[in-house]
Design an enzyme around this catalytic site. Structure first.
Site, mmCIF file in Angstrom:
data_model
loop_
_atom_site.group_PDB
_atom_site.id
_atom_site.type_symbol
_atom_site.label_atom_id
_atom_site.label_comp_id
_atom_site.label_asym_id
_atom_site.label_seq_id
_atom_site.Cartn_x
_atom_site.Cartn_y
_atom_site.Cartn_z
ATOM 1 C CB THR A 35 20.572 2.431 -13.301
ATOM 2 O OG1 THR A 35 19.886 1.671 -14.322
ATOM 3 C CG2 THR A 35 20.008 3.832 -13.249
ATOM 4 C CG ASP A 36 23.964 -3.258 -12.232
ATOM 5 O OD1 ASP A 36 23.612 -3.853 -13.278
ATOM 6 O OD2 ASP A 36 24.858 -3.695 -11.491
ATOM 7 C CD1 TRP A 37 17.762 -6.052 -14.459
ATOM 8 C CD2 TRP A 37 18.702 -6.123 -16.484
ATOM 9 N NE1 TRP A 37 16.875 -6.659 -15.305
ATOM 10 C CE2 TRP A 37 17.420 -6.718 -16.557
ATOM 11 C CE3 TRP A 37 19.485 -6.057 -17.634
ATOM 12 C CZ2 TRP A 37 16.910 -7.254 -17.754
ATOM 13 C CZ3 TRP A 37 18.967 -6.587 -18.816
ATOM 14 C CH2 TRP A 37 17.697 -7.174 -18.877
#
Length: 749
Positions: free
Chosen positions: A280-282
């Site tokens: 995932t992104d942050w």
């Protein structure tokens, strides 16, 4: 830098499909090791592999988590001593000895900073992209980093979006070629090379189409457009062997990417055969609650894992919620096992099980002379000459004094651009420093900045700068944007020069001395007024550590500009989105429309021409995609097609003569555009299909060849099938997307 082979560019995207990934899923030895390890793992250890944390000060706390097998990857640890200490706990003190994967955002350099990716794209040279990523990987891996979140290959057609700086611009093909080259540079020939860093193409997918150019915003990209425009760069990256992928923040048509089964399973895994790691992104997993797509952290974990996400970046819903979801049958153990397989596979491919530690003496590679030289070459090739009235550039020997003015003339931090966590501004060579070093005592350098920084509205120094500049033969005005004005979450609704920079240029122009404006920015700006007031304009998307020497060489003719615009420059924000590969509409503009100031009083409702244009801006942009001047001139002639009628499995060969008709040796970026005139769905007016850099001496002429397989004219049609539709096509060989003589060919049966 030698010219990139034409056929290498032309066939890059077809060749990468044949790339053999070292330790691929067909590598039975690695797969056996994965299964043996997986069979020994507890649920908690499996979930630990799916958990990525960001480094924090207390190494003892992190070590405790690692020892219990609760961490699979660590972000943002760049001290090799600490990296080794943490890795030692993972390998020697945890139950199974699984190494930790160290990660960091290394977007356009670790210590030696190259031009921002948008600048690299302006070079139209995949060798620049590959070399920049290779240098970044060599330096970052010396600190223990083996995974980075790049390249960003979002097609972006809205310069209000700050993250346009991180990508390769508006074009699908250019982004595909440059992105594949970056993957190769980061990962080298083998991921097990200690200097290799696992690439992570991002953001999957459509993030660059955020509504209003506002970061994190929703997108609405129908599947056909998604497949024709936004997915191809990611497919090229996957074929180039990209080890990992990152989901994007945006929701598209109401579905956040982190919970989107269609893109993660149907497209990435099943259609493309990707067997690497998806992260995932942050906190993009937990942000699905803000989207309104998940009610609570438990639903977040369920939807993300079931959609095909393997590792969660920092939001911890997997480790906290998956045990209960597993008991309830809402997530199957097979899904968790598959995620862990994908994570372990990358760790094995990186050679971390055999060689987990970093050589702490390798830090001497930082800022190596060869790295600095490569960064300078990249900055030279990335600079775009937009205007050069009366050949004011390069500066001649008769120029005995120059005024160096503007807030970007000596801004070592801001020159580096966005997403620079580790670069050292004390290593930056600014234009002011480089100019003084280059000209020595031969030219008087008068320095008066006028403004302290790009947003400075205090005009008290403007008059002083203009007075000082009036004493010089030529004025060099360095303007643009601070680094903080572009990048993630740094979006703008106004693309004019910030602060009092416009007033500064106006005051300099009033001196009557020729003004050479050099813009350093993270995006295209609406600089029409400044262009009018300048004798010459040189545009450098934040050029990095060695931007100063590159610009000085260009200004004095030690180098010749060759960059081209990787994105359309609008005249004003109201034109956005404005990009070259648009559809024609039923009433296309003719460029003969009556504009606002020419409308007669009481004009009839239909007297202005009922076509698609703005009354105050017309139809054309300030500068089109692919545009850029040189100190010399080039002439295209004798364009020939191998055939005017071709079949779907044929290859179209296009030859043309390119001649340097000026007085300087220079490099031209020749471009090939194609239009499918009639399709089952409407097709863009032009699409870039090939480009190459050709270097010619004055008076030299070369015959250049492009080879274009007709199969590359395929698109996703009205039935959502990717195919080449028979019919009439147009073709242009040109220096930019608005030029060139039209030629025709036909595809049959």
């Amino acid at each position: 830098m030698k010219t990139f082979n034409i056929l290498s560019i032309g066939l890059l995207l077809s060749l990468v499909s044949c790339t053999q990934v070292p330790g691929g899923k067909g590598d039975s030895a690695i797969e056996q090791k994965i299964e043996a390890l997986l069979s020994k793992m507890t649920l908690e250890e499996k979930l630990g592999q799916m958990n990525q944390i960001s480094s924090y000060g207390n190494i003892e706390d992190m070590s405790g988590l690692i020892k219990k097998g609760e961490v699979g990857s660590i972000l943002n640890e760049v001290d090799p001593v600490r990296v080794n200490a943490l890795q030692r706990v993972a390998v020697e003190e945890s139950r199974l000895g699984i190494p930790v994967l160290m990660a960091r955002d290394v977007i356009h350099g670790f210590k030696t900073i190259f031009p921002i990716p948008l600048g690299q794209a302006a070079s139209f040279n995949p060798q620049v992209a590959e070399e920049g990523a290779r240098v970044a990987a060599i330096e970052a891996s010396a600190a223990g980093i083996r995974w980075t979140f790049a390249p960003m290959i979002d097609v972006a057609r809205d310069p209000r979006w700050g993250r346009i700086a991180e990508g390769c611009g508006e074009d699908t093909y250019l982004t595909s070629v440059m992105g594949a080259a970056m993957v190769k540079g980061f990962q080298s020939d083998s991921l097990s090379d200690p200097t290799a860093v696992a690439a992570c193409p991002k953001h999957f997918v459509g993030y660059g189409a955020a509504e209003g150019g506002r970061d994190y915003n929703s997108t609405f990209i129908p599947e056909r457009r998604l497949r024709n425009v936004y997915l191809p760069p990611f497919e090229a990256a996957a074929k180039a062997g990209a080890a990992t992928f990152m989901t994007s923040f945006n929701d598209n048509d109401g579905v956040p990417s982190t919970g989107n089964t269609f893109i993660l399973k149907d497209v990435l895994r099943k259609e493309w055969g990707f067997d690497g790691l998806v992260v995932t992104d942050w906190a993009s997993a937990s942000e699905m609650m803000s989207h309104g797509f998940a009610a609570d952290p438990k639903e977040v974990a369920m939807k993300a894992v079931n959609a095909g996400v393997d590792m969660e970046m920092v939001s911890y819903t997997f480790v906290r919620e998956l045990p209960a979801l597993l008991k309830e049958g809402k997530v199957k153990e097979a899904a968790i096992d598959e995620a862990v397989r994908n994570i372990l596979r990358i760790k094995f491919r990186l050679g971390l099980f055999d060689n987990p530690y970093v050589d702490e003496k390798r830090m001497e590679v930082l800022y190596a002379p060869s790295h600095l030289e490569a960064a300078k070459r990249a900055a030279v090739e990335s600079a775009i000459l937009l205007k050069n009235a009366e050949g004011i550039l390069p500066l001649s020997a008769s120029v005995k004094s120059v005024a160096v003015v503007g807030p970007m003339a000596s801004a070592p931090y801001d020159q580096l651009g966005t997403w620079v966590f580790d670069g050292d501004k004390t290593k930056t060579v600014t234009p002011l420093t480089a100019i003084r070093e280059l000209v020595g005592d031969r030219v008087q350098v008068i320095y008066e900045p006028g403004l302290a920084y790009s947003r400075d509205k205090d005009q008290s120094g403007v008059a002083k700068a203009a007075t000082a500049a009036a004493r010089a033969d030529v004025i060099l005005a360095f303007v643009g944007e601070e680094a903080i004005l572009s990048g993630e979450a740094h979006c703008l609704a106004d693309l004019n020069l910030q602060g009092a920079q416009r007033e500064l240029i106006a005051a300099l122009a009033k001196t009557g001395k020729p003004v050479v404006t050099v813009v350093m920015a993270g995006r295209p700006l609406t600089i029409g007024e400044e262009v009018e007031r300048s004798a010459a304009v040189l545009y450098a998307f934040h050029p990095g550590t060695m931007g100063g020497p590159a610009l000085a060489d260009l200004l004095w003719g030690k180098a010749v500009p060759s960059g081209k615009t990787p994105v359309t420059f609008p005249k004003m924000v109201g034109q956005i989105p404005v990009y070259y590969a648009h559809n024609n509409t039923g009433r296309p503009a003719t460029r003969n429309e009556v504009l606002l100031n020419d409308i007669p009083l009481e004009a009839g409702q239909t007297s202005l021409g009922c076509t698609s244009f703005y009354m105050d801006a017309g139809f054309d942009p300030l500068y089109p995609f692919g545009y850029g001047l040189s100190y010399t001139t080039f002439e295209y002639s004798n364009v020939k097609l191998s055939s005017s009628t071709l079949k779907k499995d044929d290859v179209l060969t296009v030859t043309f003569d390119l001649e340097n008709t000026g007085s300087y040796e220079g490099t031209e970026v020749a471009q090939l555009y194609v239009r499918d005139k009639v399709g089952s769905v409407t097709r863009p007016v032009k699409e870039l299909k090939r480009f190459t850099r050709v270097t010619l001496r004055p008076g030299e002429k070369k015959t250049v060849t492009f080879e274009l397989p007709i199969s590359e004219l395929a698109f996703w049609n009205i039935d959502r099938v990717k195919t080449v539709e028979p019919g009439d096509f147009l073709l242009w060989v040109a220096p930019d997307s608005q030029s060139g003589e039209e030629m025709a060919f036909e595809v049959i049966g």
